[in-house]
Design a protein around this motif. Structure first.
Motif, PDB file in Angstrom:
ATOM      1  N   LEU A 349      -0.354  29.260  15.838  1.00 50.78           N
ATOM      2  CA  LEU A 349       0.363  29.674  17.043  1.00 50.78           C
ATOM      3  C   LEU A 349      -0.598  30.024  18.173  1.00 50.78           C
ATOM      4  O   LEU A 349      -0.208  30.085  19.338  1.00 50.78           O
ATOM      5  N   MET A 350      -1.861  30.305  17.833  1.00 52.20           N
ATOM      6  CA  MET A 350      -2.945  30.441  18.788  1.00 52.20           C
ATOM      7  C   MET A 350      -4.196  29.928  18.084  1.00 52.20           C
ATOM      8  O   MET A 350      -4.199  29.725  16.862  1.00 52.20           O
ATOM      9  N   PHE A 351      -5.253  29.712  18.871  1.00 50.60           N
ATOM     10  CA  PHE A 351      -6.492  29.218  18.265  1.00 50.60           C
ATOM     11  C   PHE A 351      -7.620  30.185  18.573  1.00 50.60           C
ATOM     12  O   PHE A 351      -7.905  30.477  19.742  1.00 50.60           O
ATOM     13  N   LYS A 352      -8.268  30.694  17.515  1.00 54.40           N
ATOM     14  CA  LYS A 352      -9.367  31.632  17.691  1.00 54.40           C
ATOM     15  C   LYS A 352     -10.286  31.527  16.473  1.00 54.40           C
ATOM     16  O   LYS A 352      -9.839  31.699  15.333  1.00 54.40           O
ATOM     17  N   ILE A 353     -11.576  31.216  16.738  1.00 57.92           N
ATOM     18  CA  ILE A 353     -12.549  31.159  15.652  1.00 57.92           C
ATOM     19  C   ILE A 353     -13.822  31.884  16.095  1.00 57.92           C
ATOM     20  O   ILE A 353     -14.062  32.075  17.290  1.00 57.92           O
ATOM     21  N   GLU A 354     -14.625  32.281  15.123  1.00 62.89           N
ATOM     22  CA  GLU A 354     -15.903  32.928  15.402  1.00 62.89           C
ATOM     23  C   GLU A 354     -16.955  31.867  15.700  1.00 62.89           C
ATOM     24  O   GLU A 354     -17.000  30.808  15.056  1.00 62.89           O
ATOM     25  N   ASN A 355     -17.828  32.145  16.675  1.00 64.99           N
ATOM     26  CA  ASN A 355     -18.956  31.268  16.995  1.00 64.99           C
ATOM     27  C   ASN A 355     -18.515  29.817  17.177  1.00 64.99           C
ATOM     28  O   ASN A 355     -18.981  28.911  16.477  1.00 64.99           O
ATOM     29  N   ASP A 356     -17.610  29.616  18.095  1.00 65.58           N
ATOM     30  CA  ASP A 356     -17.064  28.284  18.357  1.00 65.58           C
ATOM     31  C   ASP A 356     -18.193  27.324  18.758  1.00 65.58           C
ATOM     32  O   ASP A 356     -18.857  27.527  19.792  1.00 65.58           O
ATOM     33  N   PRO A 357     -18.443  26.261  17.965  1.00 63.25           N
ATOM     34  CA  PRO A 357     -19.559  25.347  18.262  1.00 63.25           C
ATOM     35  C   PRO A 357     -19.293  24.456  19.480  1.00 63.25           C
ATOM     36  O   PRO A 357     -20.215  23.774  19.944  1.00 63.25           O
ATOM     37  N   ARG A 358     -18.081  24.453  19.981  1.00 61.29           N
ATOM     38  CA  ARG A 358     -17.757  23.598  21.134  1.00 61.29           C
ATOM     39  C   ARG A 358     -18.219  24.215  22.448  1.00 61.29           C
ATOM     40  O   ARG A 358     -18.232  23.547  23.484  1.00 61.29           O
ATOM     41  N   ILE A 359     -18.588  25.503  22.433  1.00 60.55           N
ATOM     42  CA  ILE A 359     -18.997  26.196  23.658  1.00 60.55           C
ATOM     43  C   ILE A 359     -20.394  25.750  24.070  1.00 60.55           C
ATOM     44  O   ILE A 359     -21.310  25.671  23.241  1.00 60.55           O
ATOM     45  N   ILE A 360     -20.561  25.470  25.366  1.00 62.17           N
ATOM     46  CA  ILE A 360     -21.863  25.055  25.900  1.00 62.17           C
ATOM     47  C   ILE A 360     -22.856  26.194  25.697  1.00 62.17           C
ATOM     48  O   ILE A 360     -22.597  27.331  26.105  1.00 62.17           O
ATOM     49  N   LYS A 361     -23.955  25.891  25.080  1.00 62.51           N
ATOM     50  CA  LYS A 361     -24.956  26.930  24.806  1.00 62.51           C
ATOM     51  C   LYS A 361     -25.499  27.500  26.111  1.00 62.51           C
ATOM     52  O   LYS A 361     -25.782  26.786  27.054  1.00 62.51           O
ATOM     53  N   GLY A 362     -25.628  28.811  26.136  1.00 61.35           N
ATOM     54  CA  GLY A 362     -26.168  29.479  27.323  1.00 61.35           C
ATOM     55  C   GLY A 362     -25.091  29.780  28.328  1.00 61.35           C
ATOM     56  O   GLY A 362     -24.418  30.814  28.258  1.00 61.35           O
ATOM     57  N   ILE A 363     -24.864  28.853  29.255  1.00 65.69           N
ATOM     58  CA  ILE A 363     -23.927  29.090  30.357  1.00 65.69           C
ATOM     59  C   ILE A 363     -22.499  29.244  29.865  1.00 65.69           C
ATOM     60  O   ILE A 363     -21.727  30.066  30.379  1.00 65.69           O
ATOM     61  N   GLY A 364     -22.108  28.489  28.832  1.00 65.41           N
ATOM     62  CA  GLY A 364     -20.744  28.578  28.313  1.00 65.41           C
ATOM     63  C   GLY A 364     -20.433  29.938  27.736  1.00 65.41           C
ATOM     64  O   GLY A 364     -19.400  30.551  28.019  1.00 65.41           O
ATOM     65  N   ASN A 365     -21.355  30.427  26.907  1.00 66.02           N
ATOM     66  CA  ASN A 365     -21.175  31.760  26.330  1.00 66.02           C
ATOM     67  C   ASN A 365     -21.167  32.832  27.405  1.00 66.02           C
ATOM     68  O   ASN A 365     -20.405  33.795  27.337  1.00 66.02           O
ATOM     69  N   PHE A 366     -22.026  32.669  28.421  1.00 62.97           N
ATOM     70  CA  PHE A 366     -22.127  33.674  29.479  1.00 62.97           C
ATOM     71  C   PHE A 366     -20.831  33.766  30.282  1.00 62.97           C
ATOM     72  O   PHE A 366     -20.300  34.869  30.495  1.00 62.97           O
ATOM     73  N   ILE A 367     -20.292  32.635  30.725  1.00 64.39           N
ATOM     74  CA  ILE A 367     -19.101  32.705  31.585  1.00 64.39           C
ATOM     75  C   ILE A 367     -17.862  33.104  30.802  1.00 64.39           C
ATOM     76  O   ILE A 367     -16.926  33.680  31.363  1.00 64.39           O
ATOM     77  N   ARG A 368     -17.853  32.830  29.489  1.00 58.25           N
ATOM     78  CA  ARG A 368     -16.719  33.292  28.682  1.00 58.25           C
ATOM     79  C   ARG A 368     -16.818  34.790  28.419  1.00 58.25           C
ATOM     80  O   ARG A 368     -15.813  35.497  28.461  1.00 58.25           O
TER      81      ARG A 368
END
Length: 468
Positions: A349-368
């Motif tokens: 019903l929602m999507f949530k995982i730890e350490n999502d590998p699809r996130i852009i390293k560096g800038i992706g983690n920062f803006i999220r």
């Protein structure tokens, strides 16, 4: 009987008189004491101040319950109103530069006069009303016809206001013979057999009938009373007491009983929309500035579009396209299917995982982490697809898995932030808790609640704690 804010037109006129008197006192003080050499011919304020005061009072619904408020509650309500108006004047005069030559001290002195003057005149008016309605010729004499159990529930509601343009003249109990006995502090005037004689021999303007499970007798009695020229009110909601926020409305020319989980009136929704537009304009401007800085970084780290867009489900199932700064690689949606087994939310019903590998390293983690990726959604706010505060809009595939009771969270426009987001978003893994929090927000909505959620959101962002 007038409805809405028109019921309190007299208090609106009292407030306008208070404003004009406060302005006169302010100008006299400046002219004779503070600045005798100054020139204070701001005649525009005599028109502008009352218009702003009345508009804000109606939008904030500050006149609602004014007759029931005591000394302390009236002072609290007035402080809240004056604070909002004072903030608007600062915006108008010193940021938007409407009448920029108005001295700051003049505005401050005006409020020092206006608060006590308005407070005193309101209670003077209440005193006059109380004395006025003590006379029978000025009040509607109302008799309540009901059962013993219902009477015990109604009496407090009927008599709670010390100032009212009606008098609870008599109580008739139809399921027991209780004439002369008391329920709470009210004496029963008649029973089922004596109701007609009692009305015939008394000063009665209106009858309120609330007789559960006996429509035949209710109709018969109503016809008899109408033959006597008495106005009759019939309570017809007893079978629907469990439904929330009931009101009588008109649909296709039919009078119907309307119920909804959301208590927001048209006036309140209009005010919320104005609040969204103001915030949306500021947010879009900030999004442009943020995009200039992080856009090139996103493109360098992961070549492709700077913005990510996706179809989401909004109010009552309406679909719209949401925008974000892209924080994931361009193949994120395709890879989502491979990662569904790691989803922390049951049933998808929602999507949530730890350490999502699809996130852009560096800038992706920062803006999220800082929620900078959410800023393009202010464009959705301006378009009317979303609100500053609301519920999280689901994806189409999530929405298709909803049970019927899950859809209630879509009763309002989705928001950039919401009660769920500021209540420990990262720790909530049960979707039913999400629905509960969203429903709690919808059922208890107020402008105060929106402001509190926004402030809590800003606080979390500044602390980099559980970003929304």
């Amino acid at each position: 009987m007038r409805k809405g804010w028109l019921r309190h037109l007299d208090f609106i006129l009292v407030d306008i008189a208070s404003i004009e008197l406060s302005l006169i006192l302010t100008f006299l003080l400046f002219y004779f004491v503070l600045d005798p050499a100054g020139h204070f011919g701001y005649w525009q304020l005599y028109l502008f101040f009352p218009l702003v005061h009345v508009f804000v009072s109606i939008m904030l619904d500050t006149y609602n319950g004014i007759l029931q408020r005591g000394y302390l509650k009236e002072l609290q309500a007035l402080f809240k109103l004056e604070f909002v108006i004072f903030s608007l004047y600062l915006l108008f005069f010193y940021f938007m530069e409407i009448l920029p030559i108005v001295p700051r001290w003049l505005i401050l002195v005006y409020f020092l006069f206006d608060l006590p003057v308005t407070y005193c005149l309101r209670f003077l008016h209440k005193f006059i009303l109380r004395r006025y309605y003590e006379h029978v010729k000025h009040t509607r004499q109302i008799v309540v016809v009901t059962t013993e159990d219902v009477a015990r529930k109604m009496i407090h509601t009927i008599t709670q206001s010390v100032i009212r343009n009606y008098q609870f003249f008599g109580l008739v109990i139809v399921d027991r013979s209780m004439a002369g006995e008391k329920i709470d502090h009210v004496t029963v005037s008649a029973d089922r057999n004596g109701v007609i004689d009692y009305v015939k021999n008394s000063i009665v303007d209106e009858i309120f009938l609330n007789i559960p499970n006996d429509p035949v007798y209710t109709l018969q009695l109503a016809k008899q009373l109408l033959e006597m020229g008495i106005t009759v009110h019939i309570y017809m909601e007893d079978a629907y007491d469990s439904l929330p926020n009931r009101c009588i409305s008109n649909v296709f020319g039919y009078n119907v009983l309307t119920t909804t989980i959301s208590p927001i009136s048209f006036r309140q929704s209009l005010f919320k929309r104005c609040f969204d537009l103001a915030g949306g304009i500021v947010g879009v401007f900030l999004a442009l500035l943020i995009g200039i800085v992080i856009g090139p970084v996103i493109f360098i780290k992961s070549p492709g579009p700077i913005l990510f867009s996706q179809i989401r489900v909004g109010k009552n199932g309406r679909q719209f396209r949401i925008y974000k700064f892209r924080s994931m690689y361009t193949d994120a949606e395709e890879r989502k299917k491979e990662l569904m087994e790691q989803n922390k939310i049951q049933d998808g019903l929602m999507f949530k995982i730890e350490n999502d590998p699809r996130i852009i390293k560096g800038i992706g983690n920062f803006i999220r982490k800082t929620s900078l990726d959410e800023f393009p959604q202010f464009w959705n706010v301006l378009k009317g697809d979303m609100s500053l505060v609301g519920t999280r809009p689901p994806t189409i595939d999530e929405y298709q898995k909803y049970s019927p009771h899950h859809k209630r969270r879509l009763n309002m426009r989705p928001g950039i932030t919401g009660l769920w987001q500021v209540s420990g978003r990262s720790t909530i893994t049960d979707f039913e808790d999400v629905v509960r929090l969203d429903t709690e927000y919808i059922e208890n909505w107020s402008l105060d609640l929106d402001i509190k959620i926004i402030l809590r959101t800003v606080s979390k962002l500044l602390r980099n704690n559980d970003a929304f």
